[in-house]
Design a protein around this motif. Structure first.
Motif, mmCIF file in Angstrom:
data_model
loop_
_atom_site.group_PDB
_atom_site.id
_atom_site.type_symbol
_atom_site.label_atom_id
_atom_site.label_comp_id
_atom_site.label_asym_id
_atom_site.label_seq_id
_atom_site.Cartn_x
_atom_site.Cartn_y
_atom_site.Cartn_z
ATOM 1 N N ALA A 1 9.711 4.573 -11.925
ATOM 2 C CA ALA A 1 10.498 3.362 -12.147
ATOM 3 C C ALA A 1 10.920 2.727 -10.821
ATOM 4 O O ALA A 1 10.833 1.500 -10.648
ATOM 5 N N LEU A 2 11.349 3.543 -9.873
ATOM 6 C CA LEU A 2 11.731 3.004 -8.568
ATOM 7 C C LEU A 2 10.524 2.446 -7.824
ATOM 8 O O LEU A 2 10.636 1.444 -7.096
ATOM 9 N N GLY A 3 9.380 3.075 -7.997
ATOM 10 C CA GLY A 3 8.166 2.548 -7.379
ATOM 11 C C GLY A 3 7.799 1.189 -7.926
ATOM 12 O O GLY A 3 7.419 0.280 -7.180
ATOM 13 N N LEU A 4 7.905 1.027 -9.236
ATOM 14 C CA LEU A 4 7.610 -0.274 -9.841
ATOM 15 C C LEU A 4 8.616 -1.329 -9.385
ATOM 16 O O LEU A 4 8.252 -2.472 -9.096
ATOM 17 N N ALA A 5 9.885 -0.941 -9.295
ATOM 18 C CA ALA A 5 10.904 -1.867 -8.788
ATOM 19 C C ALA A 5 10.616 -2.218 -7.330
ATOM 20 O O ALA A 5 10.770 -3.375 -6.909
ATOM 21 N N GLY A 6 10.171 -1.244 -6.560
ATOM 22 C CA GLY A 6 9.812 -1.500 -5.165
ATOM 23 C C GLY A 6 8.659 -2.479 -5.039
ATOM 24 O O GLY A 6 8.649 -3.325 -4.149
ATOM 25 N N LEU A 7 7.687 -2.368 -5.936
ATOM 26 C CA LEU A 7 6.569 -3.323 -5.911
ATOM 27 C C LEU A 7 7.050 -4.741 -6.180
ATOM 28 O O LEU A 7 6.583 -5.691 -5.541
ATOM 29 N N VAL A 8 7.992 -4.885 -7.102
ATOM 30 C CA VAL A 8 8.537 -6.212 -7.391
ATOM 31 C C VAL A 8 9.258 -6.759 -6.163
ATOM 32 O O VAL A 8 9.068 -7.920 -5.775
ATOM 33 N N LYS B 1 0.829 -1.209 0.000
ATOM 34 C CA LYS B 1 0.000 0.000 0.000
ATOM 35 C C LYS B 1 0.861 1.254 0.000
ATOM 36 O O LYS B 1 0.568 2.219 -0.703
ATOM 37 N N ALA B 2 1.915 1.257 0.791
ATOM 38 C CA ALA B 2 2.796 2.421 0.845
ATOM 39 C C ALA B 2 3.522 2.627 -0.476
ATOM 40 O O ALA B 2 3.628 3.756 -0.978
ATOM 41 N N VAL B 3 4.005 1.547 -1.073
ATOM 42 C CA VAL B 3 4.731 1.658 -2.338
ATOM 43 C C VAL B 3 3.794 2.091 -3.460
ATOM 44 O O VAL B 3 4.142 2.927 -4.291
ATOM 45 N N VAL B 4 2.582 1.540 -3.469
ATOM 46 C CA VAL B 4 1.611 1.934 -4.496
ATOM 47 C C VAL B 4 1.244 3.397 -4.333
ATOM 48 O O VAL B 4 1.137 4.133 -5.326
ATOM 49 N N ALA B 5 1.051 3.860 -3.111
ATOM 50 C CA ALA B 5 0.709 5.265 -2.892
ATOM 51 C C ALA B 5 1.818 6.187 -3.400
ATOM 52 O O ALA B 5 1.551 7.204 -4.052
ATOM 53 N N GLY B 6 3.060 5.835 -3.118
ATOM 54 C CA GLY B 6 4.176 6.642 -3.607
ATOM 55 C C GLY B 6 4.287 6.625 -5.117
ATOM 56 O O GLY B 6 4.533 7.656 -5.753
ATOM 57 N N THR B 7 4.065 5.469 -5.710
ATOM 58 C CA THR B 7 4.142 5.352 -7.168
ATOM 59 C C THR B 7 3.025 6.152 -7.832
ATOM 60 O O THR B 7 3.256 6.839 -8.837
ATOM 61 N N VAL B 8 1.836 6.097 -7.277
ATOM 62 C CA VAL B 8 0.725 6.895 -7.814
ATOM 63 C C VAL B 8 1.034 8.383 -7.686
ATOM 64 O O VAL B 8 0.746 9.169 -8.595
ATOM 65 N N LEU C 1 8.190 -10.096 -4.049
ATOM 66 C CA LEU C 1 9.115 -11.222 -3.879
ATOM 67 C C LEU C 1 9.366 -11.511 -2.404
ATOM 68 O O LEU C 1 9.453 -12.670 -1.988
ATOM 69 N N THR C 2 9.480 -10.476 -1.597
ATOM 70 C CA THR C 2 9.699 -10.644 -0.162
ATOM 71 C C THR C 2 8.499 -11.317 0.488
ATOM 72 O O THR C 2 8.649 -12.218 1.318
ATOM 73 N N ARG C 3 7.292 -10.894 0.096
ATOM 74 C CA ARG C 3 6.082 -11.510 0.650
ATOM 75 C C ARG C 3 5.995 -12.983 0.254
ATOM 76 O O ARG C 3 5.646 -13.841 1.064
ATOM 77 N N ARG C 4 6.315 -13.272 -1.003
ATOM 78 C CA ARG C 4 6.250 -14.657 -1.479
ATOM 79 C C ARG C 4 7.263 -15.519 -0.730
ATOM 80 O O ARG C 4 6.972 -16.638 -0.331
ATOM 81 N N ARG C 5 8.462 -14.990 -0.528
ATOM 82 C CA ARG C 5 9.503 -15.740 0.189
ATOM 83 C C ARG C 5 9.105 -15.955 1.647
ATOM 84 O O ARG C 5 9.351 -17.016 2.206
ATOM 85 N N ALA C 6 8.476 -14.967 2.263
ATOM 86 C CA ALA C 6 8.069 -15.103 3.661
ATOM 87 C C ALA C 6 6.949 -16.126 3.811
ATOM 88 O O ALA C 6 6.868 -16.821 4.821
ATOM 89 N N ARG C 7 6.075 -16.212 2.813
ATOM 90 C CA ARG C 7 4.998 -17.200 2.863
ATOM 91 C C ARG C 7 5.529 -18.615 2.704
ATOM 92 O O ARG C 7 4.994 -19.553 3.279
ATOM 93 N N ARG C 8 6.575 -18.789 1.911
ATOM 94 C CA ARG C 8 7.132 -20.123 1.685
ATOM 95 C C ARG C 8 7.982 -20.600 2.850
ATOM 96 O O ARG C 8 8.100 -21.797 3.078
#
Length: 91
Positions: free
Chosen positions: A63-70, A23-30, A74-81
């Motif tokens: 561009a940095l916002g989009l990279a931040g979303l990636v 949410k924070a990264v999306v808000a900054g990117t928007v 990835l961090t969320r996916r790794r934490a779930r696994r």
């Protein structure tokens, strides 16, 4: 008033607060997208004022916002696994 407490006198640390970084990264990117749109609308005025670099800054922000979303995804996916991998040991 005491400035130092012994280990046996301290209360346990609270559990970390759960937050959704997406949410924070999306808000900054928007926000950067809005700035970029404004820069494109007022491009001529910005160039006349010597502020054409703001367009480049907005592009970099998006561009940095989009990279931040990636990275966040990835961090969320790794934490779930991670907890699942610990449970799949031999029975």
């Amino acid at each position: 008033m005491r400035l130092w407490l012994g280990e046996d006198e301290r209360r346990p640390d609270p559990a970390p607060a759960r937050a959704d970084a997406r949410k924070a990264v999306v808000a900054g990117t928007v926000g950067w997208l809005v700035v970029l749109a404004g820069c494109l609308v007022f491009r001529d005025r910005l160039e006349d004022a010597g502020l054409a670099w703001l367009t480049t800054a907005a592009i970099v922000g998006v561009a940095l916002g989009l990279a931040g979303l990636v990275v966040v995804q990835l961090t969320r996916r790794r934490a779930r696994r991670a907890p699942d991998e610990g449970r799949s040991g031999p029975a």
